[in-house]
Design a protein around this motif. Structure first.
Motif, PDB file in Angstrom:
ATOM      1  N   UNK A  82       6.013 -48.809  54.912  1.00 15.08           N
ATOM      2  CA  UNK A  82       5.286 -48.282  53.754  1.00 15.08           C
ATOM      3  C   UNK A  82       5.710 -49.051  52.505  1.00 15.08           C
ATOM      4  N   UNK A  83       4.731 -49.410  51.687  1.00 15.76           N
ATOM      5  CA  UNK A  83       5.013 -50.123  50.440  1.00 15.76           C
ATOM      6  C   UNK A  83       4.730 -49.228  49.231  1.00 15.76           C
ATOM      7  N   UNK A  84       3.493 -48.714  49.172  1.00 16.09           N
ATOM      8  CA  UNK A  84       3.101 -47.925  48.013  1.00 16.09           C
ATOM      9  C   UNK A  84       1.833 -47.148  48.328  1.00 16.09           C
ATOM     10  N   UNK A  85       1.589 -46.092  47.570  1.00 13.55           N
ATOM     11  CA  UNK A  85       0.377 -45.300  47.732  1.00 13.55           C
ATOM     12  C   UNK A  85      -0.076 -44.780  46.373  1.00 13.55           C
ATOM     13  N   UNK A  86      -1.350 -44.402  46.323  1.00 13.09           N
ATOM     14  CA  UNK A  86      -1.918 -43.890  45.074  1.00 13.09           C
ATOM     15  C   UNK A  86      -2.856 -42.741  45.400  1.00 13.09           C
ATOM     16  N   UNK A  87      -2.791 -41.690  44.589  1.00 15.51           N
ATOM     17  CA  UNK A  87      -3.628 -40.522  44.822  1.00 15.51           C
ATOM     18  C   UNK A  87      -5.092 -40.851  44.565  1.00 15.51           C
ATOM     19  N   UNK A  88      -5.982 -39.951  44.991  1.00 16.40           N
ATOM     20  CA  UNK A  88      -7.409 -40.203  44.860  1.00 16.40           C
ATOM     21  C   UNK A  88      -7.811 -40.436  43.409  1.00 16.40           C
ATOM     22  N   UNK A  89      -7.132 -39.762  42.475  1.00 23.26           N
ATOM     23  CA  UNK A  89      -7.481 -39.884  41.063  1.00 23.26           C
ATOM     24  C   UNK A  89      -6.835 -41.093  40.406  1.00 23.26           C
ATOM     25  N   UNK A  90      -5.825 -41.645  41.062  1.00 21.00           N
ATOM     26  CA  UNK A  90      -5.087 -42.735  40.448  1.00 21.00           C
ATOM     27  C   UNK A  90      -3.955 -42.288  39.545  1.00 21.00           C
ATOM     28  N   UNK A  91      -3.812 -40.986  39.385  1.00 17.03           N
ATOM     29  CA  UNK A  91      -2.802 -40.464  38.462  1.00 17.03           C
ATOM     30  C   UNK A  91      -1.396 -40.580  39.031  1.00 17.03           C
ATOM     31  N   UNK A  92      -1.276 -40.363  40.340  1.00 15.85           N
ATOM     32  CA  UNK A  92       0.050 -40.329  40.962  1.00 15.85           C
ATOM     33  C   UNK A  92       0.237 -41.516  41.881  1.00 15.85           C
ATOM     34  N   UNK A  93       1.384 -42.158  41.745  1.00 15.45           N
ATOM     35  CA  UNK A  93       1.709 -43.304  42.599  1.00 15.45           C
ATOM     36  C   UNK A  93       3.081 -43.106  43.233  1.00 15.45           C
ATOM     37  N   UNK A  94       3.299 -43.782  44.340  1.00 13.89           N
ATOM     38  CA  UNK A  94       4.536 -43.679  45.108  1.00 13.89           C
ATOM     39  C   UNK A  94       4.936 -45.088  45.552  1.00 13.89           C
ATOM     40  N   UNK A  95       6.217 -45.355  45.520  1.00  9.09           N
ATOM     41  CA  UNK A  95       6.693 -46.692  45.865  1.00  9.09           C
ATOM     42  C   UNK A  95       7.909 -46.616  46.774  1.00  9.09           C
ATOM     43  N   UNK A  96       7.987 -47.560  47.693  1.00 13.95           N
ATOM     44  CA  UNK A  96       9.221 -47.748  48.448  1.00 13.95           C
ATOM     45  C   UNK A  96      10.279 -48.289  47.490  1.00 13.95           C
ATOM     46  N   UNK A  97      11.516 -47.931  47.743  1.00 13.96           N
ATOM     47  CA  UNK A  97      12.597 -48.381  46.865  1.00 13.96           C
ATOM     48  C   UNK A  97      12.664 -49.902  46.780  1.00 13.96           C
ATOM     49  N   UNK A  98      12.295 -50.562  47.866  1.00 16.10           N
ATOM     50  CA  UNK A  98      12.415 -52.014  47.916  1.00 16.10           C
ATOM     51  C   UNK A  98      11.462 -52.733  46.977  1.00 16.10           C
ATOM     52  N   UNK A  99      10.418 -52.050  46.516  1.00 12.24           N
ATOM     53  CA  UNK A  99       9.433 -52.708  45.645  1.00 12.24           C
ATOM     54  C   UNK A  99       9.326 -52.055  44.275  1.00 12.24           C
TER      55      UNK A  99
END
Length: 123
Positions: free
Chosen positions: A47-64
């Motif tokens: 897993x690298x990163x993800x973004x919610x349907x609205x674009x408001x919330x994002x998530x990142x792996x620690x490595x990136x």
């Protein structure tokens, strides 16, 4: 069904930048959480990163975290991955993925996948 097509991969020197794009077609793009995964030779998908349907919330792996930025344009049915300060260990095939509901770091929970785009970072 959702079809995903990645682009923007290539060869870059360490410290450089690349921007990946993932164009979606089919069902309503804004219904889906979008994510980027990567797989290096001989390694499991990560897993690298993800973004919610609205674009408001994002998530990142620690490595990136702090180097990569995910964004989306629902009007263009496209999700982006801006990659800065690239390192040789970022070398991998990068995949765009979509799922309904909230994000997950597990590739098993994503319903739709692109074909992948190669990113190679030279030292």
């Amino acid at each position: 069904q959702v079809q995903l097509v990645e682009s923007g991969g290539g060869l870059v020197q360490a410290g450089g930048s690349l921007r990946l794009s993932c164009a979606a077609s089919g069902r309503t793009f804004s219904d889906y959480t979008m994510a980027w995964f990567r797989q290096a030779p001989g390694k499991e998908q990560e897993f690298v990163t993800a973004i919610s349907w609205s674009g408001v919330t994002t998530y990142y792996a620690d490595s990136v975290k702090g180097r990569f930025t995910i964004s989306r344009d629902n009007a263009k049915n496209t999700v982006y991955l801006q990659m800065n300060s690239l390192k040789p260990e970022d070398t991998a095939i990068y995949y765009c993925a979509a799922k309904s509901g909230g994000y997950s770091t597990s590739h098993l929970l994503y319903h739709y996948w692109g074909q992948g785009t190669q990113v190679t970072v030279s030292s």
